[in-house]
Design an enzyme around this catalytic site. Structure first.
Site, mmCIF file in Angstrom:
data_model
loop_
_atom_site.group_PDB
_atom_site.id
_atom_site.type_symbol
_atom_site.label_atom_id
_atom_site.label_comp_id
_atom_site.label_asym_id
_atom_site.label_seq_id
_atom_site.Cartn_x
_atom_site.Cartn_y
_atom_site.Cartn_z
ATOM 1 N N ARG A 1 -3.316 -10.474 4.526
ATOM 2 C CA ARG A 1 -3.613 -10.530 3.085
ATOM 3 C C ARG A 1 -2.432 -9.914 2.348
ATOM 4 O O ARG A 1 -2.126 -8.731 2.541
ATOM 5 C CB ARG A 1 -4.898 -9.764 2.799
ATOM 6 C CG ARG A 1 -5.343 -9.774 1.336
ATOM 7 C CD ARG A 1 -6.625 -8.968 1.173
ATOM 8 N NE ARG A 1 -7.135 -9.037 -0.200
ATOM 9 C CZ ARG A 1 -6.772 -8.222 -1.183
ATOM 10 N NH1 ARG A 1 -5.871 -7.259 -0.936
ATOM 11 N NH2 ARG A 1 -7.282 -8.342 -2.400
ATOM 12 N N LYS B 1 0.812 -1.211 0.000
ATOM 13 C CA LYS B 1 0.000 0.000 0.000
ATOM 14 C C LYS B 1 0.851 1.269 0.000
ATOM 15 O O LYS B 1 2.027 1.262 0.362
ATOM 16 C CB LYS B 1 -0.998 -0.037 1.154
ATOM 17 C CG LYS B 1 -2.040 -1.125 0.916
ATOM 18 C CD LYS B 1 -3.240 -1.059 1.810
ATOM 19 C CE LYS B 1 -4.273 -2.075 1.336
ATOM 20 N NZ LYS B 1 -5.473 -2.108 2.185
#
Length: 277
Positions: free
Chosen positions: A256, A216
């Site tokens: 994840r 991210k």
């Protein structure tokens, strides 16, 4: 899939984006053979399940028609189900979730926490499958304007608790719910760090917690070069493994990730150390 909910070891969810525009690997696995091969590799690398998604949720992205999302995910799910690969479906649409469950998916991973489609609760309740409820305040085009909090940890906890209560009211068993703080979704980098540092607050809600920091942008900014340019998404896997391991050490049920092997290796090192304490 209920076995994964009761797992004592951290669950590693491998990301499989069968889209042309995902933020870190868009287009790489849009081809059926490439997607199936990548899923098989992630399982070989230690993934407990593969999260199949057919619509990008990167900041600023638009929506695709339901038919397009279905055309992307269903062929892949059918192939992986034949091979016995455990899967979740990454979708906010009840129709997509229902179709995916019908051809072999065992978990619904809903980044909207049930807010995007009022029929999702009914679909999950009817299927009796686990439901991952992520913290969410609106679709990708509005993420930036919605990232406003007085106390991000308290507010995310309160809003996740509301989503869990709504899921139970829709007929989903509470013991089948998993919470996700939603890093990057209507969150600034500071919000992401605050939530990461206080995962215990989310776990105090009494449900398993899935942590998703993989590649991210806040990691890219942390690792920016001397000119201030963020580290490219595909070069954030070590930082992803570090943040994922810290989440596991804090008690997260699962993580994840895009790079399954690196994360599994990091977790194994931690487990070996813990076994000798």
């Amino acid at each position: 899939m209920t076995d994964l909910l009761a797992a004592r070891h951290p669950v590693v969810m491998g990301v499989l984006n069968v889209t042309p525009d995902s933020f870190s690997d868009g287009g790489r696995y849009a081809d059926l053979d490439a997607a199936v091969a990548h899923a098989a590799q992630m399982v070989a690398d230690g993934a407990d399940l593969v999260d199949v998604g057919g619509e990008s949720t990167r900041p600023g992205s638009g929506r695709v028609p339901t038919e397009v999302e279905l055309s992307r995910v269903l062929p892949v799910i059918r192939e992986l189900a034949t091979a016995g690969v455990p899967m979740s479906i990454d979708t906010t649409r009840a129709a997509v979730a229902a179709a995916a469950i019908g051809v072999g998916v065992g978990i619904v991973n809903d980044v909207s926490g049930g807010l995007a489609d009022p029929d999702m609760g009914r679909v999950v309740a009817d299927a009796g499958c686990p439901w991952i409820l992520m913290h969410w305040r609106g679709h990708s085009r509005r993420m930036g304007e919605l990232a406003v909090y007085h106390d991000v940890v308290k507010e995310v906890c309160a809003e996740l608790s509301e989503r869990a209560d709504a899921a139970v009211a829709a007929g989903v068993a509470r013991e089948r719910l998993i919470l996700d703080p939603g890093l990057g979704f209507a969150k600034t980098a500071e919000h992401n760090w605050q939530l990461s540092a206080h995962l215990d607050a989310i776990m105090s809600l009494g449900l398993p917690v899935l942590f998703g920091s993989s590649r991210k942008s806040y990691l890219g900014r942390l690792l920016a070069d001397s000119d201030g340019a963020p580290r490219p998404a595909v070069e954030r896997d070590v930082a992803t493994a570090a943040t994922s391991l810290l989440a596991v050490a804090a008690g997260a049920w699962g993580v994840r990730v895009h790079d399954v092997r690196g994360t599994v290796d990091a977790i194994r090192v931690w487990q070996a150390l813990e076994a000798h304490r």
